[in-house]
Design an enzyme around this catalytic site. Sequence first.
Site, PDB file in Angstrom:
ATOM      1  N   GLU A   1      -6.485   4.405   8.007  1.00  0.00           N
ATOM      2  CA  GLU A   1      -6.339   5.851   7.781  1.00  0.00           C
ATOM      3  C   GLU A   1      -7.628   6.446   7.213  1.00  0.00           C
ATOM      4  O   GLU A   1      -7.977   7.586   7.489  1.00  0.00           O
ATOM      5  CB  GLU A   1      -5.127   6.113   6.865  1.00  0.00           C
ATOM      6  CG  GLU A   1      -3.835   5.905   7.638  1.00  0.00           C
ATOM      7  CD  GLU A   1      -2.687   5.334   6.834  1.00  0.00           C
ATOM      8  OE1 GLU A   1      -2.671   5.451   5.603  1.00  0.00           O
ATOM      9  OE2 GLU A   1      -1.782   4.737   7.468  1.00  0.00           O
TER      10      GLU A   1
ATOM     11  N   ASN B   1       0.870  -1.176   0.000  1.00  0.00           N
ATOM     12  CA  ASN B   1       0.000   0.000   0.000  1.00  0.00           C
ATOM     13  C   ASN B   1       0.908   1.228   0.000  1.00  0.00           C
ATOM     14  O   ASN B   1       1.531   1.530   1.015  1.00  0.00           O
ATOM     15  CB  ASN B   1      -0.890  -0.025   1.247  1.00  0.00           C
ATOM     16  CG  ASN B   1      -1.709   1.243   1.407  1.00  0.00           C
ATOM     17  OD1 ASN B   1      -1.790   2.055   0.493  1.00  0.00           O
ATOM     18  ND2 ASN B   1      -2.314   1.408   2.575  1.00  0.00           N
TER      19      ASN B   1
ATOM     20  N   HIS C   1      -9.389   1.035   5.092  1.00  0.00           N
ATOM     21  CA  HIS C   1      -8.063   1.144   5.717  1.00  0.00           C
ATOM     22  C   HIS C   1      -8.172   2.031   6.960  1.00  0.00           C
ATOM     23  O   HIS C   1      -8.974   2.971   6.991  1.00  0.00           O
ATOM     24  CB  HIS C   1      -7.060   1.741   4.723  1.00  0.00           C
ATOM     25  CG  HIS C   1      -5.658   1.701   5.238  1.00  0.00           C
ATOM     26  ND1 HIS C   1      -5.162   2.655   6.078  1.00  0.00           N
ATOM     27  CD2 HIS C   1      -4.675   0.789   5.066  1.00  0.00           C
ATOM     28  CE1 HIS C   1      -3.907   2.335   6.400  1.00  0.00           C
ATOM     29  NE2 HIS C   1      -3.585   1.208   5.788  1.00  0.00           N
TER      30      HIS C   1
ATOM     31  N   GLY D   1       2.957   2.247  10.753  1.00  0.00           N
ATOM     32  CA  GLY D   1       3.887   3.370  10.599  1.00  0.00           C
ATOM     33  C   GLY D   1       4.609   3.738  11.879  1.00  0.00           C
ATOM     34  O   GLY D   1       5.188   4.812  11.981  1.00  0.00           O
TER      35      GLY D   1
ATOM     36  N   SER E   1       3.887  -2.221  10.089  1.00  0.00           N
ATOM     37  CA  SER E   1       5.347  -2.251  10.244  1.00  0.00           C
ATOM     38  C   SER E   1       5.976  -3.567   9.793  1.00  0.00           C
ATOM     39  O   SER E   1       6.913  -4.053  10.430  1.00  0.00           O
ATOM     40  CB  SER E   1       5.736  -1.911  11.687  1.00  0.00           C
ATOM     41  OG  SER E   1       5.326  -0.583  12.007  1.00  0.00           O
TER      42      SER E   1
ATOM     43  N   GLU F   1      -4.981  -5.044  10.478  1.00  0.00           N
ATOM     44  CA  GLU F   1      -3.944  -4.038  10.680  1.00  0.00           C
ATOM     45  C   GLU F   1      -4.201  -3.318  11.997  1.00  0.00           C
ATOM     46  O   GLU F   1      -5.003  -2.361  12.036  1.00  0.00           O
ATOM     47  CB  GLU F   1      -3.956  -3.020   9.531  1.00  0.00           C
ATOM     48  CG  GLU F   1      -3.691  -3.629   8.176  1.00  0.00           C
ATOM     49  CD  GLU F   1      -3.112  -2.600   7.201  1.00  0.00           C
ATOM     50  OE1 GLU F   1      -2.057  -2.875   6.634  1.00  0.00           O
ATOM     51  OE2 GLU F   1      -3.703  -1.523   7.045  1.00  0.00           O
TER      52      GLU F   1
ATOM     53  N   LYS G   1       0.081   4.276  -0.159  1.00  0.00           N
ATOM     54  CA  LYS G   1      -0.526   5.454   0.474  1.00  0.00           C
ATOM     55  C   LYS G   1      -0.285   6.681  -0.425  1.00  0.00           C
ATOM     56  O   LYS G   1      -0.351   6.539  -1.644  1.00  0.00           O
ATOM     57  CB  LYS G   1       0.022   5.635   1.894  1.00  0.00           C
ATOM     58  CG  LYS G   1      -0.118   4.331   2.703  1.00  0.00           C
ATOM     59  CD  LYS G   1       0.175   4.471   4.158  1.00  0.00           C
ATOM     60  CE  LYS G   1      -0.011   3.102   4.838  1.00  0.00           C
ATOM     61  NZ  LYS G   1       0.195   3.177   6.280  1.00  0.00           N
TER      62      LYS G   1
HETATM   63  P1  13P Z   1       3.372   0.374   7.547  1.00  0.00           P
HETATM   64  O1  13P Z   1       3.886  -0.915   6.932  1.00  0.00           O
HETATM   65  O2  13P Z   1       4.089   1.582   7.024  1.00  0.00           O
HETATM   66  O3  13P Z   1       3.293   0.279   9.024  1.00  0.00           O
HETATM   67  O4  13P Z   1       1.859   0.547   7.009  1.00  0.00           O
HETATM   68  C1  13P Z   1       0.974  -0.519   7.143  1.00  0.00           C
HETATM   69  C2  13P Z   1      -0.256  -0.212   6.390  1.00  0.00           C
HETATM   70  O5  13P Z   1      -1.039   0.627   6.791  1.00  0.00           O
HETATM   71  C3  13P Z   1      -0.506  -0.926   5.130  1.00  0.00           C
HETATM   72  O6  13P Z   1      -1.795  -0.715   4.655  1.00  0.00           O
END
Ligand code: 13P
Length: 245
Positions: free
Chosen positions: A93, A5, A91, A167, A207, A161, A7
């Site tokens: 976010e 992803n 997601h 992150g 992560s 997740e 983002k």
């Molecule tokens: P990170 O791998 O940067 O922690 O992000 C995970 C994520 O949100 C994937 O959709």
Amino acid sequence: MIAGNWKMHLGPAEARTFLEGLSLGDVPAQQELLIFPPSVTLASLVADPSRPARVQVGIQNIHWEDQGAFTGEVSAGMAAEVGATFALIGHSERRHVFGETDEEVSLKVTAAYRHGLVPVVCVGETLEERRAGRVDEVILRQLDAALSAFPAQGRVLLAYEPVWAIGTGETATPQDASAAHATLRRRLTDALGVAKAREVAILYGGSVKPANAAELLDATDVDGVLVGGASLDPESFARIASAGS
Ligand code: 13P
């Protein structure tokens, strides 16, 4: 399934550079690969001659309507038209930064199916919810909302997740991931029956890095990973993909 992803990273030019640097020689042939680029990168990534055919492409978010006065939104049909085959839905976010609700997630799952996109539905608890012992309650509530939109036929994937692991460099232990995945799998089995539930891949995200990918991919009930930051670098994405062998 190894999914990246991106983002809000990698526009069309940077995506081209990513593909030029991507070498999948060590990645087992049966490993499914998928990238979710930003919407503006989608069409050129699909059409790029240096994209290996095995790298599938999905959209990070869709609107539930097919068209209309929804400034800034993209519909499932538009994503399918430019070659997306998967849609990331719900997601964390989207849920926590943009206020997306369980009901909207359900509408988006329906929209994805209407246009032949495979939904990858994300669920996960916040740190506060984990500390309060509410992991199962939260992820099952999120799953149930999406389940209400599952058709009798059709592929779907889930991504667990935990918000506190995204992150942050904090990764769930393989045991944490397995426990949450088993909870989700039990609910899928109750709702869909054993055979169909078994077909639903459950990815872990939060992560994931080359250094921890193998132990997470080996964990019981973990069928793949959804990678954020570490998917932006082609070498690190390929190393994660080869860790599942
Ligand atoms: P990170 O791998 O940067 O922690 O992000 C995970 C994520 O949100 C994937 O959709």
